[in-house]
Design a protein around this motif. Structure first.
Motif, PDB file in Angstrom:
ATOM      1  N   ASP A 113       0.840  -1.204   0.000  1.00 23.28           N
ATOM      2  CA  ASP A 113       0.000   0.000   0.000  1.00 23.28           C
ATOM      3  C   ASP A 113       0.871   1.248   0.000  1.00 23.28           C
ATOM      4  O   ASP A 113       0.643   2.184  -0.774  1.00 23.28           O
ATOM      5  CB  ASP A 113      -0.906   0.048   1.238  1.00 23.28           C
ATOM      6  CG  ASP A 113      -1.969  -1.034   1.286  1.00 23.28           C
ATOM      7  OD1 ASP A 113      -2.352  -1.556   0.214  1.00 23.28           O
ATOM      8  OD2 ASP A 113      -2.421  -1.355   2.410  1.00 23.28           O
ATOM      9  N   CYS A 114       1.855   1.261   0.893  1.00 17.67           N
ATOM     10  CA  CYS A 114       2.733   2.428   1.023  1.00 17.67           C
ATOM     11  C   CYS A 114       3.545   2.647  -0.244  1.00 17.67           C
ATOM     12  O   CYS A 114       3.724   3.792  -0.686  1.00 17.67           O
ATOM     13  CB  CYS A 114       3.648   2.282   2.239  1.00 17.67           C
ATOM     14  SG  CYS A 114       2.754   2.359   3.810  1.00 17.67           S
ATOM     15  N   MET A 147       4.657   5.879  -5.018  1.00 17.54           N
ATOM     16  CA  MET A 147       4.850   6.026  -6.469  1.00 17.54           C
ATOM     17  C   MET A 147       3.915   7.088  -7.032  1.00 17.54           C
ATOM     18  O   MET A 147       4.322   7.909  -7.861  1.00 17.54           O
ATOM     19  CB  MET A 147       4.654   4.693  -7.179  1.00 17.54           C
ATOM     20  CG  MET A 147       5.789   3.730  -6.932  1.00 17.54           C
ATOM     21  SD  MET A 147       5.768   2.209  -7.922  1.00 17.54           S
ATOM     22  CE  MET A 147       4.090   1.645  -7.822  1.00 17.54           C
ATOM     23  N   SER A 148       2.680   7.085  -6.580  1.00 18.34           N
ATOM     24  CA  SER A 148       1.722   8.084  -7.035  1.00 18.34           C
ATOM     25  C   SER A 148       2.149   9.487  -6.608  1.00 18.34           C
ATOM     26  O   SER A 148       2.079  10.444  -7.393  1.00 18.34           O
ATOM     27  CB  SER A 148       0.334   7.752  -6.481  1.00 18.34           C
ATOM     28  OG  SER A 148      -0.581   8.755  -6.817  1.00 18.34           O
ATOM     29  N   ARG A 152      -2.885  14.242  -1.694  1.00 13.04           N
ATOM     30  CA  ARG A 152      -3.421  13.005  -2.295  1.00 13.04           C
ATOM     31  C   ARG A 152      -2.846  11.777  -1.601  1.00 13.04           C
ATOM     32  O   ARG A 152      -3.545  10.781  -1.403  1.00 13.04           O
ATOM     33  CB  ARG A 152      -3.106  12.960  -3.780  1.00 13.04           C
ATOM     34  CG  ARG A 152      -3.943  13.919  -4.597  1.00 13.04           C
ATOM     35  CD  ARG A 152      -3.609  13.813  -6.062  1.00 13.04           C
ATOM     36  NE  ARG A 152      -4.356  14.783  -6.841  1.00 13.04           N
ATOM     37  CZ  ARG A 152      -4.056  15.112  -8.086  1.00 13.04           C
ATOM     38  NH1 ARG A 152      -3.029  14.531  -8.694  1.00 13.04           N
ATOM     39  NH2 ARG A 152      -4.771  16.002  -8.718  1.00 13.04           N
ATOM     40  N   GLY A 153      -1.567  11.836  -1.247  1.00 10.98           N
ATOM     41  CA  GLY A 153      -0.939  10.719  -0.550  1.00 10.98           C
ATOM     42  C   GLY A 153      -1.561  10.479   0.811  1.00 10.98           C
ATOM     43  O   GLY A 153      -1.839   9.338   1.183  1.00 10.98           O
ATOM     44  N   LEU A 154      -1.786  11.547   1.560  1.00 11.55           N
ATOM     45  CA  LEU A 154      -2.445  11.420   2.861  1.00 11.55           C
ATOM     46  C   LEU A 154      -3.832  10.801   2.706  1.00 11.55           C
ATOM     47  O   LEU A 154      -4.209   9.894   3.448  1.00 11.55           O
ATOM     48  CB  LEU A 154      -2.551  12.790   3.541  1.00 11.55           C
ATOM     49  CG  LEU A 154      -1.263  13.324   4.138  1.00 11.55           C
ATOM     50  CD1 LEU A 154      -1.343  14.839   4.326  1.00 11.55           C
ATOM     51  CD2 LEU A 154      -0.987  12.634   5.472  1.00 11.55           C
ATOM     52  N   SER A 155      -4.568  11.285   1.736  1.00 11.99           N
ATOM     53  CA  SER A 155      -5.912  10.781   1.505  1.00 11.99           C
ATOM     54  C   SER A 155      -5.887   9.288   1.128  1.00 11.99           C
ATOM     55  O   SER A 155      -6.682   8.490   1.636  1.00 11.99           O
ATOM     56  CB  SER A 155      -6.593  11.597   0.411  1.00 11.99           C
ATOM     57  OG  SER A 155      -7.873  11.104   0.133  1.00 11.99           O
ATOM     58  N   ALA A 156      -4.963   8.913   0.249  1.00 11.64           N
ATOM     59  CA  ALA A 156      -4.881   7.523  -0.197  1.00 11.64           C
ATOM     60  C   ALA A 156      -4.474   6.599   0.946  1.00 11.64           C
ATOM     61  O   ALA A 156      -5.041   5.520   1.118  1.00 11.64           O
ATOM     62  CB  ALA A 156      -3.896   7.402  -1.363  1.00 11.64           C
ATOM     63  N   LEU A 157      -3.485   7.009   1.748  1.00 10.34           N
ATOM     64  CA  LEU A 157      -3.081   6.187   2.887  1.00 10.34           C
ATOM     65  C   LEU A 157      -4.220   6.013   3.891  1.00 10.34           C
ATOM     66  O   LEU A 157      -4.477   4.918   4.388  1.00 10.34           O
ATOM     67  CB  LEU A 157      -1.855   6.786   3.573  1.00 10.34           C
ATOM     68  CG  LEU A 157      -0.538   6.681   2.796  1.00 10.34           C
ATOM     69  CD1 LEU A 157       0.523   7.571   3.426  1.00 10.34           C
ATOM     70  CD2 LEU A 157      -0.071   5.238   2.719  1.00 10.34           C
ATOM     71  N   GLY A 199       3.834  19.247  -8.409  1.00  9.04           N
ATOM     72  CA  GLY A 199       2.713  19.308  -7.477  1.00  9.04           C
ATOM     73  C   GLY A 199       3.057  18.798  -6.095  1.00  9.04           C
ATOM     74  O   GLY A 199       2.497  17.785  -5.657  1.00  9.04           O
ATOM     75  N   LEU A 200       3.953  19.481  -5.404  1.00 11.85           N
ATOM     76  CA  LEU A 200       4.377  19.029  -4.081  1.00 11.85           C
ATOM     77  C   LEU A 200       3.217  18.946  -3.093  1.00 11.85           C
ATOM     78  O   LEU A 200       2.969  17.897  -2.498  1.00 11.85           O
ATOM     79  CB  LEU A 200       5.471  19.954  -3.539  1.00 11.85           C
ATOM     80  CG  LEU A 200       5.977  19.642  -2.139  1.00 11.85           C
ATOM     81  CD1 LEU A 200       6.641  18.275  -2.100  1.00 11.85           C
ATOM     82  CD2 LEU A 200       6.938  20.727  -1.684  1.00 11.85           C
ATOM     83  N   VAL A 201       2.499  20.023  -2.933  1.00 12.54           N
ATOM     84  CA  VAL A 201       1.403  20.051  -1.958  1.00 12.54           C
ATOM     85  C   VAL A 201       0.269  19.134  -2.398  1.00 12.54           C
ATOM     86  O   VAL A 201      -0.282  18.380  -1.595  1.00 12.54           O
ATOM     87  CB  VAL A 201       0.914  21.497  -1.732  1.00 12.54           C
ATOM     88  CG1 VAL A 201      -0.321  21.528  -0.841  1.00 12.54           C
ATOM     89  CG2 VAL A 201       2.041  22.342  -1.122  1.00 12.54           C
TER      90      VAL A 201
END
Length: 116
Positions: free
Chosen positions: A82-83, A88-89, A105-110, A98-100
């Motif tokens: 998952d991580c 990768m995304s 998006r990473g926080l949301s996906a995790l 698109g740093l922020v």
């Protein structure tokens, strides 16, 4: 490293709170340079959180480093796979500038993967 704006910092803090609430885990983000090797530095930051349900996202844009560190209780709900997929995304989004957006998006996906 390009500094983020106050509005962007607010957006990241909001995404962290949303991820915490959605998943029941404790998320943290570190954006900046590592002192030493990125992975070991991220692991030290994670340990300093003192919470076995913590998930730390470490990003050093200048060194192009990204690490996701999970505590034991978080790891029970977020696999290494998952991580890796989320990382990768995020890296793809970062490479487009698109740093922020990538962090949010990473926080949301995790959080979605670890949803209660």
């Amino acid at each position: 490293m390009r500094a983020i704006t106050a509005s962007q910092a607010h957006d990241i803090r909001t995404a962290v709170r949303d991820a915490d609430r959605l998943s029941g885990l404790r998320f943290a983000v570190y954006l900046g340079p590592a002192r030493g090797r990125a992975r070991q530095f991220a692991e030290r930051l994670h340990a300093a959180l003192g919470d076995d349900r913590a998930v730390l996202i470490f990003v050093d844009p200048d060194a192009r480093a990204l690490e996701i560190v999970t505590g034991p209780r978080a790891r029970a709900r977020l696999s290494d796979g998952d991580c890796r997929l989320v990382a990768m995304s995020m890296a793809t989004t970062f490479s487009g500038g698109g740093l922020v957006t990538g962090l949010m998006r990473g926080l949301s996906a995790l959080a979605d993967h670890a949803r209660l």
